[in-house]
Scaffold this active site. Sequence first.
Site, PDB file in Angstrom:
ATOM      1  N   ASP A 126     129.364  92.877  59.041  1.00  0.00           N
ATOM      2  CA  ASP A 126     128.821  94.208  59.300  1.00  0.00           C
ATOM      3  C   ASP A 126     129.103  94.611  60.745  1.00  0.00           C
ATOM      4  O   ASP A 126     129.255  93.751  61.619  1.00  0.00           O
ATOM      5  CB  ASP A 126     127.310  94.223  59.063  1.00  0.00           C
ATOM      6  CG  ASP A 126     126.943  94.126  57.588  1.00  0.00           C
ATOM      7  OD1 ASP A 126     127.814  94.409  56.743  1.00  0.00           O
ATOM      8  OD2 ASP A 126     125.790  93.770  57.284  1.00  0.00           O
ATOM      9  N   TYR A 130     125.877  80.930  60.159  1.00  0.00           N
ATOM     10  CA  TYR A 130     125.419  82.043  60.989  1.00  0.00           C
ATOM     11  C   TYR A 130     124.233  81.638  61.854  1.00  0.00           C
ATOM     12  O   TYR A 130     123.484  80.727  61.511  1.00  0.00           O
ATOM     13  CB  TYR A 130     124.932  83.209  60.107  1.00  0.00           C
ATOM     14  CG  TYR A 130     125.957  83.810  59.191  1.00  0.00           C
ATOM     15  CD1 TYR A 130     126.746  84.888  59.601  1.00  0.00           C
ATOM     16  CD2 TYR A 130     126.135  83.326  57.885  1.00  0.00           C
ATOM     17  CE1 TYR A 130     127.679  85.455  58.745  1.00  0.00           C
ATOM     18  CE2 TYR A 130     127.075  83.893  57.037  1.00  0.00           C
ATOM     19  CZ  TYR A 130     127.841  84.959  57.466  1.00  0.00           C
ATOM     20  OH  TYR A 130     128.766  85.510  56.623  1.00  0.00           O
ATOM     21  N   ASP A 166     118.211  95.421  57.837  1.00  0.00           N
ATOM     22  CA  ASP A 166     118.477  95.013  59.220  1.00  0.00           C
ATOM     23  C   ASP A 166     117.904  96.065  60.163  1.00  0.00           C
ATOM     24  O   ASP A 166     117.460  97.131  59.731  1.00  0.00           O
ATOM     25  CB  ASP A 166     119.970  94.754  59.467  1.00  0.00           C
ATOM     26  CG  ASP A 166     120.839  95.992  59.287  1.00  0.00           C
ATOM     27  OD1 ASP A 166     120.430  97.084  59.744  1.00  0.00           O
ATOM     28  OD2 ASP A 166     121.927  95.875  58.694  1.00  0.00           O
ATOM     29  N   ARG A 222     120.953  89.358  55.712  1.00  0.00           N
ATOM     30  CA  ARG A 222     119.866  90.324  55.935  1.00  0.00           C
ATOM     31  C   ARG A 222     118.875  90.319  54.774  1.00  0.00           C
ATOM     32  O   ARG A 222     117.671  90.503  54.973  1.00  0.00           O
ATOM     33  CB  ARG A 222     120.407  91.719  56.214  1.00  0.00           C
ATOM     34  CG  ARG A 222     121.415  92.255  55.241  1.00  0.00           C
ATOM     35  CD  ARG A 222     122.214  93.397  55.906  1.00  0.00           C
ATOM     36  NE  ARG A 222     123.450  93.648  55.201  1.00  0.00           N
ATOM     37  CZ  ARG A 222     123.612  94.646  54.338  1.00  0.00           C
ATOM     38  NH1 ARG A 222     122.619  95.489  54.099  1.00  0.00           N
ATOM     39  NH2 ARG A 222     124.761  94.819  53.737  1.00  0.00           N
TER      40      ARG A 222
END
Length: 295
Positions: free
Chosen positions: A39, A67, A81, A175
Amino acid sequence: MPNGIIIMDKPQGWTSMDVCAKLRGIFHEKRVGHAGTLDPMATGVLPVFIGRATRAVEFAAGSDKEYVAGLKLGVVTNTQDITGEILEQRPAEVTRKQLLAVLPRFTGAIEQVPPMYSAIKINGKKLYELARKGKEVERGPRPVTIHALEALDGPPPQGVDFLLRIHCSKGTYVRTLCHDIGQALGCGGCMSSLQRIKAAGFTLADSVTLEAVQEAVDRGEGESLLLPVDCCFAGLPVLVLKTAGAEKKIRNGAALPVRDVPDGEYRVYGMDKTFLALGRAVGGRLTTVKSFFEV
């Protein structure tokens, strides 16, 4: 002609395709693709494939990812998010102990309902296109695997309640994971930052910035940043062809008899050690899964 893999440290605010478009211009090569969309708000490891190497994208895109995500509690948004529209705000006084107590629920094989703001298509329409029109459609849960999930030690950055390290399968929405953890804690939550630290076996230590790429190209050293495409298959055994006839068969896409070669997938090289193909041996015959030599 550039041909290889470059591991980008994607900057915040850029789409993955923005990075590819920039590299297309820098290297003057139309064939550029990436493995695993990030993103715009996310940073970190983005493997980009250039030239003939784009043929390996499909193999790299299916790999596990790792991540570090910021978890903001007490805030629920329409995008799951921090960039989205705030739908709900609640007091959130969650201790580290309380967070650690719910994390095992989200470890292993789990199911996620994809967010409306995602590129998944339902009836030919991308969900985010429908979401922007204020529409919401029924989404079925999808199986993903969270191999590891932990809360990192130390004080989190400003605007973040906890930092999570996540090692997950392809298709995982981090997310959504943050949103679901917030729901489990009873206060709601969203993702406030995201950095990908590993993808397709590559880490941040392997990555370069766009500025560094441009500077290298300006010095005439751009192609030195490209990794050979066979590093994508580093975990596979090597099979070096011994004759010109065998190499010709592989280059022509024909099956090759290979005695005493166990069944499985191989990195196939020519007599001069040029990487030719990803091959599969079955019952003493080697066939090409995908070729990588320049035609």
